[in-house]
Design a protein around this motif. Structure first.
Motif, PDB file in Angstrom:
ATOM      1  N   LEU A  20       0.840  -1.149  -0.075  1.00  0.00           N
ATOM      2  CA  LEU A  20      -0.010  -0.142   0.286  1.00  0.00           C
ATOM      3  C   LEU A  20       0.859   1.358   0.061  1.00  0.00           C
ATOM      4  N   ILE A  21       0.351   2.483  -0.663  1.00  0.00           N
ATOM      5  CA  ILE A  21       1.113   3.535  -0.568  1.00  0.00           C
ATOM      6  C   ILE A  21       0.238   4.429  -0.017  1.00  0.00           C
ATOM      7  N   ALA A  22       0.332   5.260   1.249  1.00  0.00           N
ATOM      8  CA  ALA A  22      -0.485   6.143   1.965  1.00  0.00           C
ATOM      9  C   ALA A  22       0.143   7.689   1.636  1.00  0.00           C
ATOM     10  N   SER A  23      -0.764   8.535   1.234  1.00  0.00           N
ATOM     11  CA  SER A  23      -0.506   9.917   1.230  1.00  0.00           C
ATOM     12  C   SER A  23      -0.706  10.602   2.657  1.00  0.00           C
ATOM     13  N   MET A  24       0.359  11.133   3.387  1.00  0.00           N
ATOM     14  CA  MET A  24      -0.076  11.716   4.730  1.00  0.00           C
ATOM     15  C   MET A  24       0.015  13.358   4.515  1.00  0.00           C
ATOM     16  N   CYS A  25      -0.681  13.909   5.252  1.00  0.00           N
ATOM     17  CA  CYS A  25      -0.883  15.289   5.094  1.00  0.00           C
ATOM     18  C   CYS A  25      -1.288  16.009   6.364  1.00  0.00           C
ATOM     19  N   ARG A  26      -0.778  17.175   6.738  1.00  0.00           N
ATOM     20  CA  ARG A  26      -1.285  18.071   7.898  1.00  0.00           C
ATOM     21  C   ARG A  26      -2.559  18.782   7.671  1.00  0.00           C
ATOM     22  N   ARG A  80      -9.602  28.757  12.931  1.00  0.00           N
ATOM     23  CA  ARG A  80     -10.747  29.661  12.413  1.00  0.00           C
ATOM     24  C   ARG A  80     -10.377  30.865  11.446  1.00  0.00           C
ATOM     25  N   TRP A  81      -9.046  31.382  11.612  1.00  0.00           N
ATOM     26  CA  TRP A  81      -8.789  32.248  10.618  1.00  0.00           C
ATOM     27  C   TRP A  81      -7.856  32.059   9.399  1.00  0.00           C
ATOM     28  N   SER A  82      -7.697  30.587   9.388  1.00  0.00           N
ATOM     29  CA  SER A  82      -6.935  30.002   8.024  1.00  0.00           C
ATOM     30  C   SER A  82      -7.368  28.806   7.574  1.00  0.00           C
ATOM     31  N   ASP A  83      -7.636  28.662   6.459  1.00  0.00           N
ATOM     32  CA  ASP A  83      -7.714  27.287   5.650  1.00  0.00           C
ATOM     33  C   ASP A  83      -6.199  26.511   5.766  1.00  0.00           C
ATOM     34  N   PRO A  84      -6.255  25.272   5.916  1.00  0.00           N
ATOM     35  CA  PRO A  84      -5.086  24.254   5.836  1.00  0.00           C
ATOM     36  C   PRO A  84      -4.014  25.121   5.236  1.00  0.00           C
ATOM     37  N   VAL A  85      -2.830  25.160   5.763  1.00  0.00           N
ATOM     38  CA  VAL A  85      -1.629  25.819   5.344  1.00  0.00           C
ATOM     39  C   VAL A  85      -0.630  24.606   4.677  1.00  0.00           C
ATOM     40  N   PRO A  86      -0.213  24.598   3.498  1.00  0.00           N
ATOM     41  CA  PRO A  86       0.337  23.451   2.979  1.00  0.00           C
ATOM     42  C   PRO A  86       1.658  23.174   3.873  1.00  0.00           C
ATOM     43  N   SER A  87       1.611  22.065   4.601  1.00  0.00           N
ATOM     44  CA  SER A  87       3.107  21.564   5.025  1.00  0.00           C
ATOM     45  C   SER A  87       3.144  20.023   5.062  1.00  0.00           C
ATOM     46  N   GLY A  88       2.800  19.604   3.871  1.00  0.00           N
ATOM     47  CA  GLY A  88       2.899  18.189   3.657  1.00  0.00           C
ATOM     48  C   GLY A  88       4.020  17.152   4.028  1.00  0.00           C
ATOM     49  N   PRO A  96       8.998  16.008  -5.436  1.00  0.00           N
ATOM     50  CA  PRO A  96       9.575  17.494  -5.014  1.00  0.00           C
ATOM     51  C   PRO A  96      10.228  17.258  -3.582  1.00  0.00           C
ATOM     52  N   THR A  97      11.281  17.878  -3.136  1.00  0.00           N
ATOM     53  CA  THR A  97      12.139  18.003  -2.172  1.00  0.00           C
ATOM     54  C   THR A  97      11.567  18.991  -1.131  1.00  0.00           C
ATOM     55  N   ASN A  98      10.638  19.885  -1.602  1.00  0.00           N
ATOM     56  CA  ASN A  98      10.507  21.264  -0.689  1.00  0.00           C
ATOM     57  C   ASN A  98       9.170  20.747  -0.091  1.00  0.00           C
ATOM     58  N   TRP A  99       9.134  19.691   0.742  1.00  0.00           N
ATOM     59  CA  TRP A  99       7.796  19.529   1.321  1.00  0.00           C
ATOM     60  C   TRP A  99       7.117  20.456   2.102  1.00  0.00           C
ATOM     61  N   LYS A 100       7.831  21.183   2.949  1.00  0.00           N
ATOM     62  CA  LYS A 100       7.385  22.294   3.635  1.00  0.00           C
ATOM     63  C   LYS A 100       6.265  23.003   2.878  1.00  0.00           C
ATOM     64  N   VAL A 101       6.207  22.970   1.542  1.00  0.00           N
ATOM     65  CA  VAL A 101       5.269  23.925   0.674  1.00  0.00           C
ATOM     66  C   VAL A 101       4.260  23.149   0.137  1.00  0.00           C
ATOM     67  N   ILE A 102       4.460  21.800   0.204  1.00  0.00           N
ATOM     68  CA  ILE A 102       3.599  20.938  -0.374  1.00  0.00           C
ATOM     69  C   ILE A 102       2.227  20.529   0.264  1.00  0.00           C
ATOM     70  N   GLY A 103       1.510  20.429  -0.376  1.00  0.00           N
ATOM     71  CA  GLY A 103      -0.174  20.334   0.168  1.00  0.00           C
ATOM     72  C   GLY A 103      -0.606  18.783  -0.040  1.00  0.00           C
ATOM     73  N   TYR A 112      -1.129  13.382  -7.859  1.00  0.00           N
ATOM     74  CA  TYR A 112      -1.414  14.634  -7.931  1.00  0.00           C
ATOM     75  C   TYR A 112      -1.057  15.584  -6.763  1.00  0.00           C
ATOM     76  N   VAL A 113       0.028  16.407  -7.049  1.00  0.00           N
ATOM     77  CA  VAL A 113       0.591  17.225  -6.055  1.00  0.00           C
ATOM     78  C   VAL A 113       0.179  18.655  -6.119  1.00  0.00           C
ATOM     79  N   ASP A 114      -0.203  18.970  -4.914  1.00  0.00           N
ATOM     80  CA  ASP A 114      -0.605  20.467  -4.992  1.00  0.00           C
ATOM     81  C   ASP A 114       0.737  21.244  -4.248  1.00  0.00           C
ATOM     82  N   ASN A 115       1.272  21.882  -5.023  1.00  0.00           N
ATOM     83  CA  ASN A 115       2.682  22.516  -4.871  1.00  0.00           C
ATOM     84  C   ASN A 115       2.859  24.155  -4.585  1.00  0.00           C
ATOM     85  N   HIS A 116       2.750  24.454  -3.506  1.00  0.00           N
ATOM     86  CA  HIS A 116       2.571  25.854  -3.144  1.00  0.00           C
ATOM     87  C   HIS A 116       3.996  26.435  -3.220  1.00  0.00           C
TER      88      HIS A 116
END
Length: 808
Positions: free
Chosen positions: A242-248, A253-261, A282-289, A306-310
């Motif tokens: 299995l492959i799992a996609s893990m995401c914070r 209340r004042w912010s939608d989820p900020v990418p830090s995948g 991608p290697t810049n995981w701190k801006v990956i959603g 399908y990567v949401d890259n910020h």
């Protein structure tokens, strides 16, 4: 209690105000609640006990003979989130919706029936059916997209008889579930991808596994109490892989989820050991959603991500605004990216055109594919036969036939935007079922043409309801992602006037013609009680307009208050998504409108005057950053006393409540005695007693489901809980009966309750209503008809509440 004034200040407080409240002036800084602890994370066992209590009260209701009937736009459905189709049975389809429950058809969508209406939650996150057991359905409750309006689930449920009966299988405290995967030959082995709590930290998130059909569960992959599993794929040849996609996924209340995948993780031994997949990604995981995953069923070595890259790539043009008028002062981002692996995730390569001109066009189109909210999407679906064909789901729907090097836009009349899931028939890939913010659609030609199931799946997500004084009266309500609608002829019809009213009534009631009306999806409607052709629409983030209906058409004018210095970049010029706005019950030309402060107009909105200071608990540290920002510390409820003009109450999304006795010259903080830091959803000033006021607050944004409903008989100086015997909340709305002072109606996330004794005791109201979130309700003062707006199952009506008014 604290007093404060708006500028210019009067020489002193009015004597009446001082006598009523008997408090001294305090500084302008917010003091109420200091030192208090915010209540979070209701115990999951308590939630299930409340459900049992709710069902018992429903069964024992003294008002069973009052029958709810639906009246909603036939042309609409609501956000759908997941699909399941039994192997080898093309006619049977299950559709899960965000807040409207689970729906089933056995005739390819000709007719549908809801099969989850009596369960603790109608929020669906994931569905799965074992290949070897077509009548067994696994349901993961709680929408994993984590919209602001999402409601929490209560774990995993299982039916072995096609949805006739259900058994709770645990994982109650997950609150949201993104995916369920079942072993292809051993249906007792099931994996659950749990995203976890939307608003707060909790440990029941990650990947869970059962080997005994759900009797027991083991957490087989976990990172921390902020990180959930948003997608999960299984190798059909070797289900231990299995492959799992893990995401914070925590939102504020004042912010939608900020990418830090946290990326992709793989196991080859059924979850005992996991490794992170990095080669070519991608290697810049701190801006990956969020990352969506899928594989080709017949060639499962081929996997797409399908990567949401910020990652920032430059600035927007000066003065640019987004679809909500918010200034685009933030950086442009890479946006959607597609990666392909031909070795089951061991190595990856980015998919894009090689031609430079085509590449630039491709990158520009992918940048905005997820809008400003790529965390909502992340779904990708691969053709089960041809691994070069797949669909990408975002604001729009796209299809690639060359492995992601190019895309064609998929569009068709009544194929709604904002796409959330897809099923492709393994034996006939041209047969597709797709779900989106508008409902569910099907294609039989690979996505060239589509039919919709909107009329069958009644999952309309109303925010609110307003009734006018026309004869018969009309109902207004705003609908998630579909705008504002008017139900013409909702009220009783005088004899001889029923001809030509159109369609829309269900359950034996009169027909209603539903049509578009001025406003947007997040809109509060007010209608002039002396002229039903004049309507006010307070739209998302504080936009407001006045509209007049004449000669069969609406004419609208923007009337929002003049911007303060700083323009759209100044937070003071913004309201909440549902910005508080009311007409005065004393003068229909007088409007009150709330941002952080209160504005007043006495000329139907042509001019405005600020009549309060900031009435919220504004804190710069609790403000988001664009494009993730949610305008917070804003007013969400206003109410003027029907008995005393100028007695005005204001409540905010951060739990602060204020009152003025003199139309804004002086204000008092009346928060003391109310729960700390809870969102004020509704304030109702009594029509029977000038000092009585009711308030409903919600803890949904703290994963807190306690019923918060209060009453004051002295203008808010003291508050008393009137929750009494209510089961769990949230409690969204409270209204008085128009004829009897001790009768109150209350809408919660599971139904409507009524009291005959001024809230000493509550009873469940009526029969036939699903356990859907009731976000608003109104009793027509002339026609005695109760109309409710559910966020998931449309509008419902009890035709006459006289049996309640006459009950002892």
């Amino acid at each position: 209690m604290r007093f404060f004034k708006r500028a210019p200040y009067l020489a002193g407080f009015l004597v009446a105000t001082t006598l009523i409240f008997g408090a001294a002036l305090q500084s302008a800084g917010f003091q109420a609640g200091q030192g208090q602890k915010k209540i979070e994370n209701t115990n999951p066992a308590q939630r299930l006990k409340w459900y049992e209590q709710h069902q018992a009260m429903k069964a024992q209701s003294p008002f069973k003979n009052l029958i709810w009937r639906e009246s909603s736009p036939e042309q609409l459905s609501g956000r759908a989130t997941c699909i399941a189709v039994p192997k080898g049975d093309k006619k049977t389809i299950y559709i899960g919706t965000a807040t409207g429950g689970l729906w089933k058809t056995t005739n390819t969508g000709v007719t549908w029936e809801p099969i989850f209406d009596e369960m603790p939650t109608l929020s669906m996150g994931a569905l799965a059916i074992p290949d070897t057991q077509p009548n067994t359905i696994w349901v993961g409750t709680g929408e994993a997209n984590h919209f602001r309006g999402s409601i929490a689930g209560t774990g995993v449920y299982k039916s072995i008889d096609g949805g006739k009966t259900w058994q709770h299988m645990g994982l109650t405290d997950t609150n949201s579930i993104a995916r369920i995967r079942i072993h292809p030959t051993n249906p007792d082995i099931v994996y659950v991808a749990a995203t976890g709590h939307e608003w707060t930290y909790n440990a029941e998130r990650g990947v869970f596994k059962t080997t005994d059909g759900g009797k027991t569960w083991r957490k087989v992959y976990y990172i921390d109490d902020q990180t959930g599993c948003i997608d999960l794929i299984m190798d059909p040849r070797n289900p231990n892989v299995l492959i799992a996609s893990m995401c914070r996924r925590i939102r504020q209340r004042w912010s939608d989820p900020v990418p830090s995948g946290d990326g992709l993780f793989k196991t080859t031994d059924g979850g005992q050991n996991w490794k992170k997949l990095t080669n070519g990604l991608p290697t810049n995981w701190k801006v990956i959603g969020r990352i969506g995953l899928d594989l080709c069923l017949t060639k499962p070595d081929i996997v797409y991500a399908y990567v949401d890259n910020h990652t920032p790539i430059g600035s927007h043009p000066a003065g640019a605004t987004d679809s909500y008028r918010r200034p685009m002062t933030y950086s442009r981002i890479v946006g959607a990216e597609i990666y392909r692996s031909d070795d089951l995730g061991e190595t990856w390569r980015k998919q894009q055109p090689s031609d430079e001109k085509q590449l630039q066009q491709y990158l520009a189109s992918m940048e905005r594919f997820g809008g400003t909210y790529g965390w909502v999407f992340g779904q990708i679906k691969v053709d089960p036969v041809n691994p070069d064909v797949f669909f990408l789901m975002g604001v729009g729907l796209r299809k690639s036939t060359d492995g992601g090097k190019s895309f064609q836009q998929v569009s068709y009349p009544r194929l709604h935007s904002d796409h959330h899931g897809m099923w492709i028939d393994p034996s006939d890939p041209d047969y597709i079922v797709e779900v989106n913010d508008g409902g569910a659609n099907a294609s039989y030609d690979g996505g060239r043409t589509w039919r919709d199931f909107y009329q069958g799946i009644r999952a309309i997500q109303f925010y609110n309801v307003t009734l006018d004084m026309a004869t018969p009266f009309n109902a207004y309500g705003s609908v998630q992602d579909s705008g504002t609608y008017r139900g013409v002829g909702m009220g009783p019809v005088p004899p001889g006037q029923d001809a030509g009213r159109g369609r829309g009534g269900r359950g034996g009631g009169p027909a209603v013609r539903w049509e578009s009306a001025p406003g947007g999806e997040g809109t509060l409607i007010s209608v002039d009680p002396t002229n039903p052709n004049i309507q006010y629409a307070s739209g998302y983030y504080g936009h407001i307009m006045r509209s007049e209906y004449a000669n069969g058409r609406w004419t609208s004018k923007n009337i929002f208050p003049q911007l303060k210095p700083g323009g759209l970049e100044n937070h003071e010029n913004w309201g909440q998504w549902l910005a508080a706005s009311i007409l005065s019950p004393h003068n229909p030309s007088t409007l009150y409108h709330g941002y952080g402060c209160v504005y007043k107009s006495t000329d139907k909105g042509d001019t405005w005057k600020q009549i309060s200071p900031d009435l919220t608990n504004y804190d710069p540290a609790r403000q988001g950053k664009l494009p993730y920002m949610i305008y917070f510390a804003k007013l969400t409820a206003l109410a003027e006393s029907p008995l005393k003009a100028g007695v005005l109450y204001a409540g905010s999304d951060d739990g602060r409540v204020s009152v003025t006795m003199d139309d804004g010259a002086n204000w008092a903080d009346i928060t003391a005695g109310l729960p700390y830091y809870k969102h004020v959803w509704c304030i109702t000033a009594s029509k029977y007693d000038p000092g009585t006021v009711y308030i409903a607050l919600i803890g949904r944004h703290d994963d807190d489901f306690v019923p918060y409903v209060y009453k004051s008989t002295n203008y808010g100086k003291n508050w008393t809980s009137i929750a009494a015997n209510l089961p769990g909340g949230p409690t969204n709305v409270i209204r008085e009966d128009p004829k009897r002072s001790d009768v109150l109606y209350l809408g919660t996330d599971t139904g409507v309750f009524v009291t005959l004794d001024a809230a000493k005791t509550w009873s469940y109201l009526g029969s036939g209503l699903p356990n859907a979130p009731v976000w608003d309700l109104q009793v027509h003062p002339r026609d005695n008809r109760l109309v409710i707006a559910t966020n998931g199952r449309g509008m419902w009506i009890i035709d006459d509440v006289a049996p309640i008014q006459n009950a002892k």
